[in-house]
Design an enzyme around this catalytic site. Sequence first.
Site, PDB file in Angstrom:
ATOM      1  N   TYR A  71       0.855  -1.187   0.000  1.00 58.91           N
ATOM      2  CA  TYR A  71       0.000   0.000   0.000  1.00 58.91           C
ATOM      3  C   TYR A  71       0.896   1.243   0.000  1.00 58.91           C
ATOM      4  O   TYR A  71       2.113   1.159   0.139  1.00 58.91           O
ATOM      5  CB  TYR A  71      -0.929  -0.003   1.206  1.00 58.91           C
ATOM      6  CG  TYR A  71      -2.071  -0.999   1.128  1.00 58.91           C
ATOM      7  CD1 TYR A  71      -2.047  -2.105   0.290  1.00 58.91           C
ATOM      8  CD2 TYR A  71      -3.190  -0.837   1.917  1.00 58.91           C
ATOM      9  CE1 TYR A  71      -3.102  -3.007   0.230  1.00 58.91           C
ATOM     10  CE2 TYR A  71      -4.254  -1.736   1.874  1.00 58.91           C
ATOM     11  CZ  TYR A  71      -4.195  -2.816   1.025  1.00 58.91           C
ATOM     12  OH  TYR A  71      -5.247  -3.698   0.971  1.00 58.91           O
ATOM     13  N   ARG A  91       0.321  -0.805  10.981  1.00 63.36           N
ATOM     14  CA  ARG A  91       0.582  -2.111  10.363  1.00 63.36           C
ATOM     15  C   ARG A  91       1.767  -1.964   9.421  1.00 63.36           C
ATOM     16  O   ARG A  91       1.773  -1.070   8.555  1.00 63.36           O
ATOM     17  CB  ARG A  91      -0.641  -2.605   9.600  1.00 63.36           C
ATOM     18  CG  ARG A  91      -0.455  -4.001   9.048  1.00 63.36           C
ATOM     19  CD  ARG A  91      -1.754  -4.537   8.481  1.00 63.36           C
ATOM     20  NE  ARG A  91      -1.560  -5.900   8.059  1.00 63.36           N
ATOM     21  CZ  ARG A  91      -2.186  -6.942   8.596  1.00 63.36           C
ATOM     22  NH1 ARG A  91      -3.060  -6.761   9.554  1.00 63.36           N
ATOM     23  NH2 ARG A  91      -1.943  -8.150   8.148  1.00 63.36           N
TER      24      ARG A  91
END
Length: 170
Positions: free
Chosen positions: A57, A105
Site C-alpha cells: 500500500y 501495520r
Amino acid sequence: GGWQAVSSTARAFEGYPVPRALTVEDIAGLVQSFADAAVRAVKAGFDVIEVHAAHGYLLHQFYSPLINDRTDEYGGSYENRIRFLIETTKAVRSAIPTKTPLFVRVSATDWAEGGWDINDSVNLCKELKSLGVDLIDVSSGGAIHNAKIDAKPNFQVPFADAIRNQGAIM
C-alpha cells in the site's frame, strides 16, 4: 478507466497501470488527509485507529527500497524513505485523543534481496513508539509480485518477536 493511481514512483506493479509519482505537495496533502480521516473515525465511534503501512500500500511503497526510486527528501536514504510514514503518524497521533490507541501495520520484510528487512522494521518501530504508537501490527510482503515468501504456520511470528523484543513495542 477509473482514476489515476499514485505512488512513490512512476513504475507499475506487475500487471497494473503505471501510477503517477506523488509530488511533495501531494504528500503534504495526504498527510493531512490521513489525520482528517482519523478524526472522522473517532467522531464516528471507532475505538482504535490503525495506519495501514504494509502489503505494498502507499506508505509501504515509500519505505521499501524495491519500490521507492525517488531522489527528493522522500527517497534514497532510510530516513527519507520513512519520512512519509513518520509525518503521517505524527499528524494522526496529534489529531486524535491521547486515550485513543494508535496502531501501525507494517510489512516487516519485502522477502527479497535489497528490500526492506526486519532490521529496518525494528528501527522504524522504535521511532514509531517514540511518536506515541501503541501497537505494531506485524505482517510482511506486498512490495513485489514474485517475492519468495516462506508461508507456513507461524511464519511471521519471528518478525513480531523481533519487533516486540528489539523494538520495545507491544
